[in-house]
Design an enzyme around this catalytic site. Sequence first.
Site, PDB file in Angstrom:
ATOM      1  N   HIS A   1      36.555  41.406  38.219  1.00 49.39           N
ATOM      2  CA  HIS A   1      37.441  40.247  38.388  1.00 49.39           C
ATOM      3  C   HIS A   1      38.513  40.284  37.298  1.00 49.39           C
ATOM      4  O   HIS A   1      38.172  40.497  36.129  1.00 49.39           O
ATOM      5  CB  HIS A   1      36.620  38.947  38.300  1.00 49.39           C
ATOM      6  CG  HIS A   1      37.443  37.723  38.492  1.00 49.39           C
ATOM      7  ND1 HIS A   1      37.905  37.324  39.726  1.00 49.39           N
ATOM      8  CD2 HIS A   1      37.902  36.811  37.599  1.00 49.39           C
ATOM      9  CE1 HIS A   1      38.620  36.217  39.578  1.00 49.39           C
ATOM     10  NE2 HIS A   1      38.634  35.889  38.306  1.00 49.39           N
TER      11      HIS A   1
ATOM     12  N   ILE B   1      34.036  36.810  50.110  1.00 49.81           N
ATOM     13  CA  ILE B   1      32.772  36.422  49.476  1.00 49.81           C
ATOM     14  C   ILE B   1      31.642  36.839  50.405  1.00 49.81           C
ATOM     15  O   ILE B   1      31.609  36.421  51.566  1.00 49.81           O
ATOM     16  CB  ILE B   1      32.748  34.892  49.252  1.00 49.81           C
ATOM     17  CG1 ILE B   1      33.961  34.457  48.419  1.00 49.81           C
ATOM     18  CG2 ILE B   1      31.438  34.451  48.593  1.00 49.81           C
ATOM     19  CD1 ILE B   1      34.057  35.123  47.067  1.00 49.81           C
TER      20      ILE B   1
ATOM     21  N   ASN C   1      30.827  43.444  40.775  1.00 52.62           N
ATOM     22  CA  ASN C   1      32.195  43.025  41.110  1.00 52.62           C
ATOM     23  C   ASN C   1      33.062  43.111  39.867  1.00 52.62           C
ATOM     24  O   ASN C   1      32.577  42.959  38.749  1.00 52.62           O
ATOM     25  CB  ASN C   1      32.197  41.577  41.628  1.00 52.62           C
ATOM     26  CG  ASN C   1      33.599  41.120  42.046  1.00 52.62           C
ATOM     27  OD1 ASN C   1      34.301  41.822  42.762  1.00 52.62           O
ATOM     28  ND2 ASN C   1      33.997  39.943  41.573  1.00 52.62           N
TER      29      ASN C   1
END
Length: 201
Positions: free
Chosen positions: A110, A93, A108
């Site tokens: 995911h 993170i 990002n």
Amino acid sequence: ARIVVLVSGSGTNLQALLDAIAADPEGYGARIVAVGADRDGIAGLDRAERAGLPTFVCRVKDHATRDEWDRALADATAVYEPDLVVSAGFMKIVGKDFLARFGGRIVNTHPALLPSFPGAHGVRDALAYGVKVTGCTVHFVDDGVDTGPIIAQGVVEVRDEDDEAALHERIKEVERSLLVEVVGRLARHGYRIEGRKVMIP
Ligand code: GRF
């Protein structure tokens, strides 16, 4: 657009971006200028080196504090003056310094349909929960964990015989093409973030 990609593992998302750019260097609208990692000895760095790209590694354990690691990562990334930072399987993170420098320009990917199953075990958690569909999410990074504005999502069926590896592999097939499509669009058309909405002209 200049892109720095951050990886922590096999780097197949990175490879998908490299292949898409190689297939249409002018048309794609972006080029990867460097690849960063939080650890050595991963396939993601080998892929970068094979593509002749500069790489950098910022390991948390090499720094006295997490904040110092975060600052070092931001400094190493800033060297390449990226327009976009793409976290593709980067398992750390980023902190306030990195966000101060690159916030609003960090994408990002995911392997779950956020806001469901955030964090480091999205595939395992979805399987354990017993969802019938899961998928992947490409989003901008904010100061939370997998909580930033969503750009695109892809749906993947969960099969009865799935284990984590099989399901993750099937998700990654969708994820790689979604990431390539989104990054190219952001690079070519630009974008605006309005609250939780991402507007791409
Ligand atoms: C991707 O599914 C990413 O969403 C997750 O870890 C995987 C990384 O795969 N955080 P790779 O390193 O790009 O092959």
